[in-house]
Design a protein around this motif. Structure first.
Motif, short mmCIF file in Angstrom:
data_model
loop_
_atom_site.label_atom_id
_atom_site.label_comp_id
_atom_site.label_asym_id
_atom_site.label_seq_id
_atom_site.Cartn_x
_atom_site.Cartn_y
_atom_site.Cartn_z
N VAL A 1 32.25 36.65 -1.94
CA VAL A 1 33.42 36.64 -1.07
C VAL A 1 34.18 37.96 -1.19
O VAL A 1 34.63 38.53 -0.18
CB VAL A 1 34.35 35.45 -1.41
CG1 VAL A 1 35.68 35.56 -0.66
CG2 VAL A 1 33.66 34.13 -1.05
N SER A 2 34.33 38.48 -2.40
CA SER A 2 35.01 39.77 -2.59
C SER A 2 34.33 40.88 -1.80
O SER A 2 34.99 41.72 -1.18
CB SER A 2 35.05 40.13 -4.08
OG SER A 2 35.87 39.25 -4.80
N ASP A 3 32.99 40.87 -1.81
CA ASP A 3 32.23 41.88 -1.07
C ASP A 3 32.37 41.70 0.44
O ASP A 3 32.28 42.67 1.20
CB ASP A 3 30.75 41.83 -1.46
CG ASP A 3 30.49 42.35 -2.86
OD1 ASP A 3 31.37 43.03 -3.41
OD2 ASP A 3 29.42 42.04 -3.41
N ALA A 4 32.58 40.45 0.87
CA ALA A 4 32.64 40.16 2.31
C ALA A 4 34.00 40.53 2.91
O ALA A 4 34.08 40.85 4.11
CB ALA A 4 32.36 38.69 2.57
N LEU A 5 35.05 40.50 2.11
CA LEU A 5 36.38 40.80 2.64
C LEU A 5 36.42 42.22 3.19
O LEU A 5 35.97 43.17 2.57
CB LEU A 5 37.44 40.64 1.54
CG LEU A 5 37.60 39.24 0.94
CD1 LEU A 5 38.73 39.23 -0.07
CD2 LEU A 5 37.84 38.19 2.02
N GLY A 6 36.95 42.34 4.38
CA GLY A 6 37.01 43.66 5.02
C GLY A 6 35.79 44.01 5.84
O GLY A 6 35.74 45.07 6.46
N THR A 7 34.79 43.14 5.86
CA THR A 7 33.59 43.38 6.66
C THR A 7 33.57 42.44 7.87
O THR A 7 34.39 41.52 7.97
CB THR A 7 32.31 43.15 5.84
OG1 THR A 7 32.14 41.74 5.60
CG2 THR A 7 32.39 43.88 4.50
N GLU A 8 32.61 42.64 8.75
CA GLU A 8 32.50 41.81 9.95
C GLU A 8 32.04 40.39 9.62
O GLU A 8 32.09 39.52 10.49
CB GLU A 8 31.55 42.46 10.95
CG GLU A 8 32.10 43.76 11.53
CD GLU A 8 31.22 44.31 12.63
OE1 GLU A 8 30.17 43.69 12.91
OE2 GLU A 8 31.57 45.36 13.19
N GLN A 9 31.60 40.19 8.40
CA GLN A 9 31.21 38.84 7.98
C GLN A 9 32.41 37.90 7.99
O GLN A 9 32.27 36.69 8.14
CB GLN A 9 30.58 38.90 6.59
CG GLN A 9 29.99 37.58 6.11
CD GLN A 9 29.29 37.73 4.77
OE1 GLN A 9 28.99 38.83 4.32
NE2 GLN A 9 29.05 36.62 4.11
N VAL A 10 33.59 38.47 7.82
CA VAL A 10 34.83 37.70 7.83
C VAL A 10 35.50 37.92 9.19
O VAL A 10 35.88 39.03 9.52
CB VAL A 10 35.77 38.16 6.69
CG1 VAL A 10 37.13 37.50 6.82
CG2 VAL A 10 35.15 37.86 5.35
N THR A 11 35.65 36.85 9.97
CA THR A 11 36.20 37.00 11.31
C THR A 11 37.73 36.93 11.32
O THR A 11 38.37 37.45 12.23
CB THR A 11 35.66 35.91 12.25
OG1 THR A 11 35.94 34.62 11.71
CG2 THR A 11 34.15 36.06 12.43
N GLU A 12 38.31 36.28 10.31
CA GLU A 12 39.77 36.22 10.19
C GLU A 12 40.16 36.92 8.89
O GLU A 12 40.07 36.34 7.81
CB GLU A 12 40.27 34.77 10.19
CG GLU A 12 40.06 34.03 11.49
CD GLU A 12 40.90 34.60 12.63
OE1 GLU A 12 41.95 35.23 12.36
OE2 GLU A 12 40.51 34.42 13.79
N ALA A 13 40.58 38.18 9.00
CA ALA A 13 40.85 38.99 7.80
C ALA A 13 42.21 38.65 7.22
O ALA A 13 43.12 39.48 7.17
CB ALA A 13 40.75 40.47 8.13
N THR A 14 42.34 37.42 6.76
CA THR A 14 43.61 36.93 6.22
C THR A 14 43.76 37.26 4.74
O THR A 14 44.88 37.39 4.24
CB THR A 14 43.69 35.39 6.40
OG1 THR A 14 43.47 35.09 7.78
CG2 THR A 14 45.05 34.86 5.99
N LEU A 15 42.65 37.39 4.03
CA LEU A 15 42.69 37.52 2.57
C LEU A 15 42.55 38.96 2.12
O LEU A 15 41.78 39.73 2.69
CB LEU A 15 41.58 36.68 1.94
CG LEU A 15 41.50 35.21 2.35
CD1 LEU A 15 40.36 34.52 1.61
CD2 LEU A 15 42.82 34.50 2.08
N ALA A 16 43.30 39.31 1.06
CA ALA A 16 43.22 40.64 0.47
C ALA A 16 42.25 40.66 -0.70
O ALA A 16 41.54 41.64 -0.91
CB ALA A 16 44.60 41.09 0.01
N GLU A 17 42.21 39.57 -1.48
CA GLU A 17 41.33 39.51 -2.65
C GLU A 17 41.21 38.07 -3.12
O GLU A 17 42.03 37.21 -2.79
CB GLU A 17 41.86 40.39 -3.79
CG GLU A 17 43.25 40.00 -4.27
CD GLU A 17 43.76 40.93 -5.37
OE1 GLU A 17 43.02 41.19 -6.34
OE2 GLU A 17 44.92 41.38 -5.27
N VAL A 18 40.17 37.80 -3.90
CA VAL A 18 39.99 36.49 -4.52
C VAL A 18 39.68 36.69 -5.99
O VAL A 18 39.04 37.67 -6.38
CB VAL A 18 38.86 35.67 -3.84
CG1 VAL A 18 39.24 35.27 -2.43
CG2 VAL A 18 37.54 36.43 -3.85
#
Length: 210
Positions: A122-139
């Motif tokens: 999940v950390s690697d996915a944040l900020g990429t197109e894999q995440v459609t709703e960029a709500t999260l900064a980190e986990v």
């Protein structure tokens, strides 16, 4: 008021349960798979659980699965994801805040190793197109006790929210005197950064294993 569903992946630790905790963006710049100028998400900048308001005609479990897919990039309904991350053992729990506001928690019991793998992916996915709703900064993975201590309002930056928005939303140039957008955004980020966290507190206090 919207009905919320939050997802709580957890594993049993040596002395305390461990959970996947998420910190929200202060300014969200991607939504629906597209880049947007920016919006202030609920619980802006705060630590809490991954989740969203329940959509019209959407079941509570479907909401939890959708929110996790959109915000964390993992599809909990996919059999390969369930198998690889051991995220198939889940149950929907009804809960309520101290003010008796009802909500739901999609609890997912897994192993510590699988929880660590999920956190890494999940950390690697944040900020990429894999995440459609960029709500999260980190986990992060936290014990329930540690997670409780991290909940709460996001403190305003030293120079205040208006200055923060000038630098991070308006590109460093303060808008003109007749611009009312900055005043509304300042009000919104101040309100949502201090938004009541009783949903997260109730989920951890009443439903997370000890």
């Amino acid at each position: 008021m919207a009905s919320y569903v939050f997802t709580l992946p957890f594993a049993l630790g040596d002395k305390d349960a461990e959970i996947l905790l998420a910190r929200r963006q202060l300014i969200q710049t991607r939504s629906g798979g597209r880049t947007i100028r920016g919006r202030i998400p609920e619980w802006a900048g705060q630590w809490g659980l991954i989740g969203d308001a329940q959509g019209k005609g959407e079941s509570a479990e479907a909401t939890g699965i959708r929110a996790f897919r959109e915000q964390a990039g993992l599809d909990l309904s996919d059999r390969d994801v369930q198998s690889n991350f051991m995220l198939h053992n889940r149950s929907l729990v009804s809960a309520e805040t101290a003010e008796y506001t009802p909500f739901n928690v999609l609890c997912i019991f897994t192993t510590r190793g699988a929880l660590q793998l999920a956190q890494s992916v999940v950390s690697d996915a944040l900020g990429t197109e894999q995440v459609t709703e960029a709500t999260l900064a980190e986990v992060e993975i936290r014990t329930v006790t540690s997670a409780r201590n991290m909940l709460g309002p996001r403190r305003p930056p030293p120079k205040g929210w208006k200055s923060f928005l000038v630098q991070n939303y308006f590109g460093g140039t303060e808008p003109g005197a007749f611009n009312t957008e900055i005043d509304e955004l300042t009000r919104l980020i101040a309100t949502r950064a201090a938004q009541d966290n009783s949903f997260f507190a109730a989920a951890l206090d009443g439903k997370a294993p000890r």
